[in-house]
Design an enzyme around this catalytic site. Sequence first.
Site, PDB file in Angstrom:
ATOM      1  N   SER A 150      -2.732 -13.044   3.281  1.00 19.95           N
ATOM      2  CA  SER A 150      -3.272 -12.695   2.020  1.00 19.95           C
ATOM      3  C   SER A 150      -2.207 -13.348   0.809  1.00 19.95           C
ATOM      4  CB  SER A 150      -3.199 -11.211   1.524  1.00 19.95           C
ATOM      5  OG  SER A 150      -2.226 -10.427   1.975  1.00 19.95           O
ATOM      6  N   LYS A 179       0.689  -1.132  -0.052  1.00 17.14           N
ATOM      7  CA  LYS A 179      -0.067   0.034   0.156  1.00 17.14           C
ATOM      8  C   LYS A 179       0.863   1.280   0.140  1.00 17.14           C
ATOM      9  CE  LYS A 179      -4.049  -1.824   0.029  1.00 17.14           C
ATOM     10  NZ  LYS A 179      -5.061  -1.799  -1.240  1.00 17.14           N
TER      11      LYS A 179
END
Lengths: 282, 321
Positions: free
Chosen positions: B273, B52
Site C-alpha cells: 500500500s 491501525k
Amino acid sequence: MPNYAHPEVLVATDWVKENLGQPAIKLVEVDVDTRAYDAGHIPGAVGFNWQTQLQDPLRRDILSREAFEKLAGDAGIAPTDTVVLYGDNNNWFAAYGFWLFKVYGHADVRLMNGSRVKWLNEPDKPLTTAKTSVTPVAYKVTRLNLDLRAYVTQVLEASQTAKFNLVDVRSPDEFTGKVIAPPGMSETAQRGGHVPGAASIPWSLAVNSDGTFKTAEELRATYFDQKGVDPKKDTIAYCRIGERSSHSWFVLKYLLGLQNVKNYDGSWTEYGNLVGVPIEKA
Amino acid sequence: MNHQTRVYRDVFEMLPSEDNPTPMVRIHRMNPRPEFELYAKLEWFSPFGSVKDRAAWAMLRDLEARGEVGNGRGIVEPTSGNTGISLAAMARARGHHMRAVVPNKVPLEKKVLLKIAGAELDVVSDELCPAPGLGDGSINLAKTHAKAQSEKYVMPNQYESEQNVLAHFRTTGPEIWRQTEGKITHLFLSLGTCGTVTGASRFLRGQKPGLKVIAVQPTEGHDVPGLRNVSQLGVSKLFDRSLIDDILEIDFHLAYTRALELCQTEGLLAGPSSGLIYEGARRIIERDQAGCGVMIFPDNIFKYTANMVKHIPSLAEGTQA
C-alpha cells in the site's frame, strides 16, 4: 408489495418479526455460507444446508421425493404450514429452497424480502444461536410440479428454436466466457461461454441496494423492455449450479407473473461439460 | 513516561501521539523533484506494526470506558489483517478475547499473525457474484456474531466508528503538523476504512485550509490487502469525499514494484500500500512541482512476501538450492 403478480409469496422483515412463534409459520434459513446459520439465525428458524441436505448426496440431482419428505418432516414442517425462506447472498439458496418446495408441491411458500442482510441490519430484529426445538411430523408429498424444472433437452430446444426465452442470469464475465466460474468456486465446467440464443440478464438487476426486490414496474422495464423477454413465451432460466437462476425464476414467475417459467438446475456445470453441444462466447 | 529514554511501563505507552510521533523520513533518490520536499511517515514503528494501532486503541479504550467490554465480553471485528492484529494483541494484553472475521484472500502471513496475536479466526470466501450495496461477507458474519451473541461479543466496527476518525484527528494530524512545522502542503494516503483520511485531513485542513489531500486507490479487481477501490467504499461510513482533492486510480501492480523500489533504493522496507501511495505522490510532484508532502506508509513489507512473489515472480528465483 408493489404491484407484483403474486405478492403473497413475499413477506417483509417486519411481518416475520410480528409472526415469530406462530406454530403454522415455519422459518427456514438456507445460506451459501453454510456456517452462517450456526453463527446466528432468526429465533425459531431451522437451517438447511444446500450442499448436504438440498441435493441428492450421491448422484447429481435434486433431493429425492422421499428425502424431501424426511427433511421437511424432521424439521417439523407440515404440508399445510406456511414456509418462509431466507438466507445470505440475496436469498440465492433460499430461492433454490423455495423452488424445491414448489417442485414437491408445497402450497404456501414465501421468501423474506431483503434476505438475511436486511434482518441483520435492522436493530429491532433479533438473532440467536439457540438450537431450534422441533417436533417431527410426517410429511407426504401429494403433488409434483416437475414442469418447474428444465432439462438439457429443453435447453437445447430453446437454443435452436425461438419458442422460449432463454435467460442466463450469471455475471457478464461468466456469460462471455472470460471466466468459467466466480473466483474460488469449486463447481466448474470444461468450457466457458453461454448457450447460443440466451440473453444475459444478471440476477442482480432484480434487486435494490438494500437487498429487496425492485418494483414490478422496474422489473418489467428491465426484463421486457430492455432485455427483450417476451412475456407470452415460455421461459428457462439458468446460471452455474441453479441457485442464482432460482432467484430469477422467482422474479419471472411470481413477481412478473409469467405463465411457464422453468429453472434449469443443471445449468452451466452441466451444459459447459457436455460433449458436442454448441457454445457461444462474447 | 519519558520518550527521551524510551523506557515504558507497558506496551501501550509506546503508542504514537503528538509527543511520541511515528518517524518521518525524507525521500531522496526516488524523489523526482528535490525542490518538492517529500516525507514518508512510517507507521510500522507503532508497537503492533501498522497505522491501525491508532484506530484499534481508540476503539478499544472507548469500549472499555463505556463498559462495553470486560467480564467475559470480548470483541469481534471484520478485518483484512492489520486492524485485527492490533485489536487482538491489545485486547489480549488487556484481558479480553477477540474473534477476527477475515476474507479468504488475505495473505497467510496475516492470518497466522492474527492467531499469534491471540485472535480466534473465521475465514469467509470473498466475492461470489456480488450485487452492489449488499455488504461484504466478513462484515455480515461479524455483525451476526455481535447480534446473536451480544453477551459474548461487541463489534468495534472500524467501518463506522467515529473513534477511528477521532484517533487520526487527535494523533496523526497533530503529529504531522508538528513534524513539518506547519510546512505541509500535500498529504498522500490510501483508502480503506477512510478513518485516516477523514481524521487527519479534518485536523490538517483546520490548520491549513489550502492543504491538498491526495488519495490513491488500486484499480478495480486489485490484490492489495487493506485497500479499497472507490467502487468498494460503500461499506465505509467514514468516507467523506469533500476532504479529498484528488483520487488517483493506479494500476495495482505498481503497488508491488514501487514497494520493492522503496526497499532497494531508499532503504524503507515499505509494504505494497505504501508503494501505491508513493506512486500517487510521484505523479502529483510532477504536476505541482513544489511543496512539502507527507505520505502515510501504513505498514512494512514483512507480511507480504507471498504477495510479492505472486506479483514479482523473479523474487522466487534462486531461493532453492
